[in-house]
Enzyme design. Structure first.
Site, PDB file in Angstrom:
ATOM      1  CB  CYS A  77      -0.939   0.117   1.482  1.00  0.00           C
ATOM      2  SG  CYS A  77      -1.856   1.590   1.348  1.00  0.00           S
ATOM      3  CB  CYS A 228      -5.173   3.329  -4.617  1.00  0.00           C
ATOM      4  SG  CYS A 228      -4.087   1.896  -4.443  1.00  0.00           S
TER       5      CYS A 228
END
Length: 327
Positions: A77, A228
């Site tokens: 991430c 993201c």
């Protein structure tokens, strides 16, 4: 069980940070999944896109594990890694460090402010894999670059890659952003389906001008997010491969949560991306949790003031998006 945590965000992609470097928690993987489902619930006193567990590493300055709001574990991430980068650097008095992730040990560093008084960190996004088995994507070909997938769309062209999270990326025009095409397509490939058995992150990317793009992502396990990090990195790489942007040059990446920068590196057929953006703390909190009862109670909360500064960056980015995308 009492748990201390920090809530923060990278580009509006928000996480709860739980320190296992200094705290003597003894979570099982099942506990981690249950905590993510419990604490990240938007109807609760906390709510987030996921939990970042900052752990000890045998060979790096720290280790990051990421659990999404639905309890699934992500291999990487980018936005979360910036928060972990800040946490580890400040905790250990460093400007540079190495963070162990599921697939790789990644370089991170503190950078000059992206926007005045916005804490900014650079993180390495790698490895980059184009083999469809890495996602996985079940098509009768080894890779997919700027091609149609008949089962998904007759008009869009997709590129598939893992960084190492799986991504499906389409370059689009403004009108394709203004309809529900992305939502319908994303929900299809993140329900049980033959193409993507493990689901996939789906990004629509619009080139704004040379060196500037807009990225909107439907993230598996989460849904639409403000941003993201791995998707913005992968999208930047795709624009370089298609000749829209240049390798080794800064790309401004706008998203619904603000703005980051990416620099795409190419070396002997391999790629890596530097993701540069905010690591903003919202508050510290202490909670009392009962996993057996699937409940928690907020004991204390102390707010930071950093969000007020970040909102100036966000406002500037949203104004640009409004003018360029929404008309």
């Amino acid at each position: 069980m009492q748990i201390d945590l920090i809530k923060g965000h990278g580009s509006g992609n928000d996480f709860l940070i739980i320190d296992e470097l200094k705290k003597d928690y003894s979570f099982s993987d099942s506990d981690r999944a249950d905590l993510a489902r419990l604490l990240c619930n938007r109807d609760s006193d906390l709510g987030a896109d996921g939990i970042l567990f900052v752990m000890k590493s045998d060979h790096a300055n720290g280790r990051m594990r990421v659990f999404n709001a639905d309890g699934s574990e992500a291999s990487m991430c980018g936005n979360g890694l910036r928060l972990v980068a800040r946490y580890v650097c400040e905790d250990q008095g460093l400007n540079k460090a190495v963070i162990e992730t599921m697939k790789a040990n990644l370089q991170i560093s503190k950078q000059q402010d992206l926007f005045q008084d916005v804490h900014t960190y650079q993180v390495e996004i790698s490895p980059v894999l184009f083999e469809l088995k890495a996602l996985p994507l079940n098509l009768n070909k080894p890779t997919l670059f700027n091609e149609r997938i008949a089962e998904l769309s007759e008009e869009l062209r997709f590129t598939a890659l893992a960084v190492p999270n799986p991504h499906l990326i389409a370059m689009v025009e403004t009108d394709q952003l203004q309809i529900d095409l992305q939502q319908r397509l994303s929900e299809k490939v993140n329900r049980p389906n033959k193409l993507f058995p493990d689901g996939v992150n789906v990004s629509f990317v619009k080139q704004l001008k040379a060196g500037s793009i807009y990225v909107r992502t439907y993230e598996r396990g989460v849904g639409f997010t403000n941003a993201c990090g791995t998707a913005m990195s992968a999208s930047s790489l795709v624009t370089c491969l298609t000749g829209l942007n240049e390798f080794e040059k800064i790309i401004d990446v706008y998203n619904n949560g603000g703005r980051v920068q990416c620099v795409v590196h190419r070396c002997e057929g391999t790629y890596s991306i530097d993701l540069i953006g905010n690591a903003t703390y919202l508050y510290k909190a202490s909670i009392m949790v009962s996993l057996d009862e699937r409940s928690f109670r907020l004991e204390s909360r102390n707010d930071f003031t950093e969000q007020q500064t970040y909102e100036r960056l966000q406002s500037e980015a949203q104004q640009l998006i409004e003018n360029a995308i929404k008309g």
